[in-house]
Design a protein around this motif. Structure first.
Motif, PDB file in Angstrom:
ATOM      1  N   VAL A  26       0.842  -1.193   0.000  1.00 35.84           N
ATOM      2  CA  VAL A  26       0.000   0.000   0.000  1.00 35.84           C
ATOM      3  C   VAL A  26       0.882   1.250   0.000  1.00 35.84           C
ATOM      4  CG1 VAL A  26      -1.772   1.312   1.223  1.00 35.84           C
ATOM      5  CG2 VAL A  26      -1.846  -1.194   1.224  1.00 35.84           C
ATOM      6  N   LEU A  27       0.630   2.153  -0.944  1.00 33.55           N
ATOM      7  CA  LEU A  27       1.310   3.447  -1.036  1.00 33.55           C
ATOM      8  C   LEU A  27       0.288   4.546  -0.766  1.00 33.55           C
ATOM      9  CD1 LEU A  27       3.209   2.776  -4.393  1.00 33.55           C
ATOM     10  CD2 LEU A  27       4.097   2.444  -2.081  1.00 33.55           C
ATOM     11  N   GLU A  28       0.749   5.690  -0.264  1.00 35.77           N
ATOM     12  CA  GLU A  28      -0.143   6.809   0.035  1.00 35.77           C
ATOM     13  C   GLU A  28       0.259   8.044  -0.763  1.00 35.77           C
ATOM     14  OE1 GLU A  28      -1.723   6.923   4.397  1.00 35.77           O
ATOM     15  OE2 GLU A  28       0.390   6.324   4.502  1.00 35.77           O
ATOM     16  N   LEU A  29      -0.555   8.366  -1.769  1.00 36.86           N
ATOM     17  CA  LEU A  29      -0.332   9.604  -2.524  1.00 36.86           C
ATOM     18  C   LEU A  29      -1.188  10.677  -1.845  1.00 36.86           C
ATOM     19  CD1 LEU A  29      -0.351   9.933  -6.420  1.00 36.86           C
ATOM     20  CD2 LEU A  29      -0.804  11.798  -4.839  1.00 36.86           C
ATOM     21  N   LYS A  30      -0.575  11.319  -0.884  1.00 32.75           N
ATOM     22  CA  LYS A  30      -1.292  12.289  -0.058  1.00 32.75           C
ATOM     23  C   LYS A  30      -0.614  13.645  -0.176  1.00 32.75           C
ATOM     24  CE  LYS A  30      -2.950  13.012   4.677  1.00 32.75           C
ATOM     25  NZ  LYS A  30      -2.954  12.472   6.065  1.00 32.75           N
ATOM     26  N   GLY A  31      -1.311  14.600  -0.777  1.00 32.92           N
ATOM     27  CA  GLY A  31      -0.741  15.935  -0.945  1.00 32.92           C
ATOM     28  C   GLY A  31      -0.550  16.269  -2.409  1.00 32.92           C
ATOM     29  N   ALA A  38       6.265  11.944  -6.884  1.00 30.52           N
ATOM     30  CA  ALA A  38       6.381  11.019  -8.015  1.00 30.52           C
ATOM     31  C   ALA A  38       7.510  10.023  -7.774  1.00 30.52           C
ATOM     32  CB  ALA A  38       6.617  11.799  -9.310  1.00 30.52           C
ATOM     33  N   ARG A  39       8.608  10.489  -7.215  1.00 36.79           N
ATOM     34  CA  ARG A  39       9.734   9.590  -6.926  1.00 36.79           C
ATOM     35  C   ARG A  39       9.316   8.496  -5.945  1.00 36.79           C
ATOM     36  NH1 ARG A  39      15.486  11.832  -4.717  1.00 36.79           N
ATOM     37  NH2 ARG A  39      15.428  12.796  -6.781  1.00 36.79           N
ATOM     38  N   TYR A  40       8.555   8.878  -4.926  1.00 38.48           N
ATOM     39  CA  TYR A  40       8.092   7.917  -3.913  1.00 38.48           C
ATOM     40  C   TYR A  40       7.162   6.877  -4.523  1.00 38.48           C
ATOM     41  CZ  TYR A  40       4.572   6.373  -0.488  1.00 38.48           C
ATOM     42  OH  TYR A  40       3.671   5.651   0.238  1.00 38.48           O
ATOM     43  N   ILE A  41       6.187   7.308  -5.323  1.00 40.12           N
ATOM     44  CA  ILE A  41       5.225   6.369  -5.909  1.00 40.12           C
ATOM     45  C   ILE A  41       5.917   5.426  -6.890  1.00 40.12           C
ATOM     46  CG2 ILE A  41       3.164   6.145  -7.325  1.00 40.12           C
ATOM     47  CD1 ILE A  41       2.600   7.147  -4.516  1.00 40.12           C
ATOM     48  N   VAL A  42       6.778   5.967  -7.744  1.00 34.45           N
ATOM     49  CA  VAL A  42       7.486   5.133  -8.723  1.00 34.45           C
ATOM     50  C   VAL A  42       8.382   4.125  -8.005  1.00 34.45           C
ATOM     51  CG1 VAL A  42       9.195   5.146 -10.575  1.00 34.45           C
ATOM     52  CG2 VAL A  42       7.378   6.870 -10.543  1.00 34.45           C
ATOM     53  N   ARG A  43       9.071   4.569  -6.965  1.00 34.85           N
ATOM     54  CA  ARG A  43       9.924   3.656  -6.194  1.00 34.85           C
ATOM     55  C   ARG A  43       9.090   2.564  -5.533  1.00 34.85           C
ATOM     56  NH1 ARG A  43      10.893   2.929  -1.025  1.00 34.85           N
ATOM     57  NH2 ARG A  43       9.757   4.812  -0.404  1.00 34.85           N
ATOM     58  N   GLU A 224      12.803  11.294   0.868  1.00 33.21           N
ATOM     59  CA  GLU A 224      11.618  11.697   0.110  1.00 33.21           C
ATOM     60  C   GLU A 224      10.724  12.627   0.926  1.00 33.21           C
ATOM     61  OE1 GLU A 224      11.390   7.591  -2.560  1.00 33.21           O
ATOM     62  OE2 GLU A 224      10.291   7.783  -0.667  1.00 33.21           O
ATOM     63  N   ARG A 225      10.606  12.365   2.233  1.00 33.00           N
ATOM     64  CA  ARG A 225       9.800  13.241   3.088  1.00 33.00           C
ATOM     65  C   ARG A 225      10.415  14.635   3.182  1.00 33.00           C
ATOM     66  NH1 ARG A 225       9.265   8.505   6.335  1.00 33.00           N
ATOM     67  NH2 ARG A 225      10.920   9.251   7.711  1.00 33.00           N
ATOM     68  N   ILE A 226      11.736  14.679   3.323  1.00 36.72           N
ATOM     69  CA  ILE A 226      12.424  15.976   3.438  1.00 36.72           C
ATOM     70  C   ILE A 226      12.299  16.767   2.137  1.00 36.72           C
ATOM     71  CG2 ILE A 226      14.686  17.082   3.690  1.00 36.72           C
ATOM     72  CD1 ILE A 226      15.432  14.819   5.613  1.00 36.72           C
ATOM     73  N   TYR A 228      10.017  16.444  -0.158  1.00 38.93           N
ATOM     74  CA  TYR A 228       8.626  16.861  -0.345  1.00 38.93           C
ATOM     75  C   TYR A 228       8.324  18.099   0.496  1.00 38.93           C
ATOM     76  CZ  TYR A 228       3.552  16.806  -0.522  1.00 38.93           C
ATOM     77  OH  TYR A 228       2.252  17.173  -0.708  1.00 38.93           O
ATOM     78  N   PHE A 229       8.816  18.109   1.724  1.00 35.56           N
ATOM     79  CA  PHE A 229       8.579  19.256   2.608  1.00 35.56           C
ATOM     80  C   PHE A 229       9.183  20.523   2.021  1.00 35.56           C
ATOM     81  CE2 PHE A 229      10.070  21.958   6.143  1.00 35.56           C
ATOM     82  CZ  PHE A 229       8.848  22.251   6.725  1.00 35.56           C
ATOM     83  N   PHE A 230      10.412  20.422   1.534  1.00 34.81           N
ATOM     84  CA  PHE A 230      11.080  21.604   0.988  1.00 34.81           C
ATOM     85  C   PHE A 230      10.496  22.031  -0.355  1.00 34.81           C
ATOM     86  CE2 PHE A 230      15.037  20.452   3.562  1.00 34.81           C
ATOM     87  CZ  PHE A 230      14.745  21.402   4.524  1.00 34.81           C
ATOM     88  N   SER A 231       9.760  21.133  -1.029  1.00 35.36           N
ATOM     89  CA  SER A 231       9.202  21.472  -2.341  1.00 35.36           C
ATOM     90  C   SER A 231       7.883  22.235  -2.244  1.00 35.36           C
ATOM     91  CB  SER A 231       8.969  20.189  -3.157  1.00 35.36           C
ATOM     92  OG  SER A 231       7.935  19.408  -2.584  1.00 35.36           O
ATOM     93  N   LEU A 232       7.318  22.360  -1.032  1.00 33.23           N
ATOM     94  CA  LEU A 232       6.066  23.091  -0.873  1.00 33.23           C
ATOM     95  C   LEU A 232       6.305  24.587  -1.065  1.00 33.23           C
ATOM     96  CD1 LEU A 232       4.639  21.193   2.241  1.00 33.23           C
ATOM     97  CD2 LEU A 232       4.096  20.821  -0.178  1.00 33.23           C
ATOM     98  N   PRO A 233       5.453  25.279  -1.820  1.00 26.49           N
ATOM     99  CA  PRO A 233       5.672  26.709  -2.115  1.00 26.49           C
ATOM    100  C   PRO A 233       5.822  27.573  -0.859  1.00 26.49           C
ATOM    101  CG  PRO A 233       3.949  25.832  -3.516  1.00 26.49           C
ATOM    102  CD  PRO A 233       4.271  24.755  -2.524  1.00 26.49           C
TER     103      PRO A 233
END
Length: 431
Positions: A26-31, A38-43, A224-226, A228-233
């Motif tokens: 199970v993967l969670e595409l949340k946000g 995309a890197r997380y889901i593909v991985r 990936e979490r880090i 994603y956090f830094f990629s938020l506008p």
């Protein structure tokens, strides 16, 4: 002895059964759908394939995101050799905009009650598009979405409406329109409902036997979490402002090093996010211009007018920084307003400190001696003498002769020579 052998054989058979049992990852595409997501889901899809999972479930709760990242995820799902189920969950979740494309890419598309999908009209990225260009982009999105749905056997006229008219529907209506395959209230119920269904993967047709499967949750890695956090506008915006603060401290106090290093790091981290977003040059210029006005107020007395103008320019630039119609990709008003207020207060403190420093009496140099009181150590006249002033002995001259021990006041400084006059209380002692 026989009992021990039977128990051992039972445990062995149980372990073998667990090894043969189906497993669902199970993967969670949340946000927001962006490069780190995309890197997380593909991985996760690749890891499920390589580890022998019987199927993959992607839980969706997204407002949408970047087209390039969405297509990367869709490509991974469409080319997976094992069944991939896309599931809008939990209740209250949504698969909007780019999320609808990901939902349709699943071999089985499902939604939980109380969820919705749609509103897939392409958002403007990098300025206002002409009417012709907007039509081309929208038609391309329609064709892509319909090709995905057709490949999965879910041809629905509503998909065109979802793109061109930004239509959105709840789970039950999506099922009636043929947009999804089923509505399930929970993950376990979903796996039971798809039991025995036949789906087409990149390796051919597969009959699903996932009921009662063990579930393995694949979470994003720390990296990936880090990212994603830094990629938020909003985060990128705050990092950019903190980077400016660091460089300002370093330029104001050369040699501190630490503020400059931290400032550059923050700016680089903010650039990581901004390189995926359509920046408005007008917004960038207004922010720089506003900060420049507030810095200029330190040197040019304007009674706060420059700081006020800088605040307005800074705030408007913050709102205009990301040029897109998608709210989730823009800097939030709730973030821009406090940051602008803090910046004004911060610059106000610097301005006040600068004015205080300018008005403060010097502590060193020739200017610091003016007005200081001392006492003559030797006879002092227009030819010279010595006085003790400011903790040191200075060569001094006076327009009238003064004997030793007279209290004097410095009235002038010429290089290393000070000019003194006797204090009124000691005038009568002069000779």
């Amino acid at each position: 002895m026989v009992r021990v052998l039977c128990l051992s054989l039972g445990f062995l058979l149980l372990n073998l059964a667990e090894g043969w049992a189906a497993r669902v990852d199970v993967l969670e595409l949340k946000g927001v759908i962006n490069p780190p997501m995309a890197r997380y889901i593909v991985r996760g899809v690749k890891e499920g394939i390589n580890s022998g999972a019987s199927g993959i479930v992607i839980l969706l709760d997204t407002p949408g995101g970047l087209d390039t990242s969405m297509r990367e995820i869709v490509k991974a799902i469409m080319n997976a050799p094992l069944p991939v189920i896309t599931y809008v969950y939990p209740p209250g979740a949504r698969a909007a905009s780019a999320g609808l494309f990901v939902l349709e890419a699943g071999n089985i598309a499902a939604m939980a009650p109380g969820t919705n999908t749609g509103a897939a009209h392409p958002v403007s990225m990098g300025g206002k598009m002409s009417k012709t260009m907007a039509e081309k982009v929208a038609n391309d999105a329609v064709a892509f979405l319909q090709s995905i749905a057709k490949e999965r056997g879910r041809e629905s006229p509503w998909l065109e409406e979802a793109v061109l008219a930004s239509s959105s529907v709840p789970a039950e209506e999506a099922l009636k329109l043929g947009v999804i395959d089923l509505v399930a209230p929970s993950l376990s119920q979903l796996l039971r409902d798809v039991e025995g269904r036949e789906v087409k993967t990149s390796k051919g047709k597969v009959v699903l036997h996932l009921a009662g499967s063990s579930v393995r949750w694949l979470k994003p890695s720390a990296k990936e979490r880090i990212l994603y956090f830094f990629s938020l506008p909003n985060v990128a915006y705050i990092l950019a402002i903190l980077g400016f603060y660091g460089l300002l401290f370093e330029l104001s106090n050369p040699g501190l090093i630490f503020p400059g290093v931290v400032g550059v790091i923050f700016l680089i981290l903010s650039f990581y996010s901004f390189h995926t977003l359509p920046l408005s040059y007008a917004g960038v210029f207004l922010i720089i211009f506003g900060l420049g006005l507030m810095v200029l107020d330190i040197k040019v007395p304007s009674h706060g007018l420059l700081t006020l103008g800088g605040m307005v320019s800074f705030f408007l630039g913050s709102l205009m920084l990301v040029d897109t119609t998608a709210k989730y990709l823009r800097v939030s008003f709730k973030v821009a307003a406090p940051v602008a207020l803090f910046t004004v207060l911060f610059m106000g403190v610097i301005v006040a400190a600068g004015l205080k420093a300018q008005l403060k009496r010097p502590f060193s140099g020739a200017e610091a001696l003016l007005g200081e009181e001392g006492i003559t150590k030797t006879r002092v006249d227009n030819q010279g003498g010595q006085v003790f002033v400011h903790g040191e002995i200075w060569k001094a001259v006076c327009s009238r002769p003064l004997p030793p021990g007279i209290k004097v006041k410095v009235v002038g400084v010429k290089g290393l020579l000070v000019e003194v006059e006797p204090l009124e209380s000691d005038t009568s002692r002069g000779s």
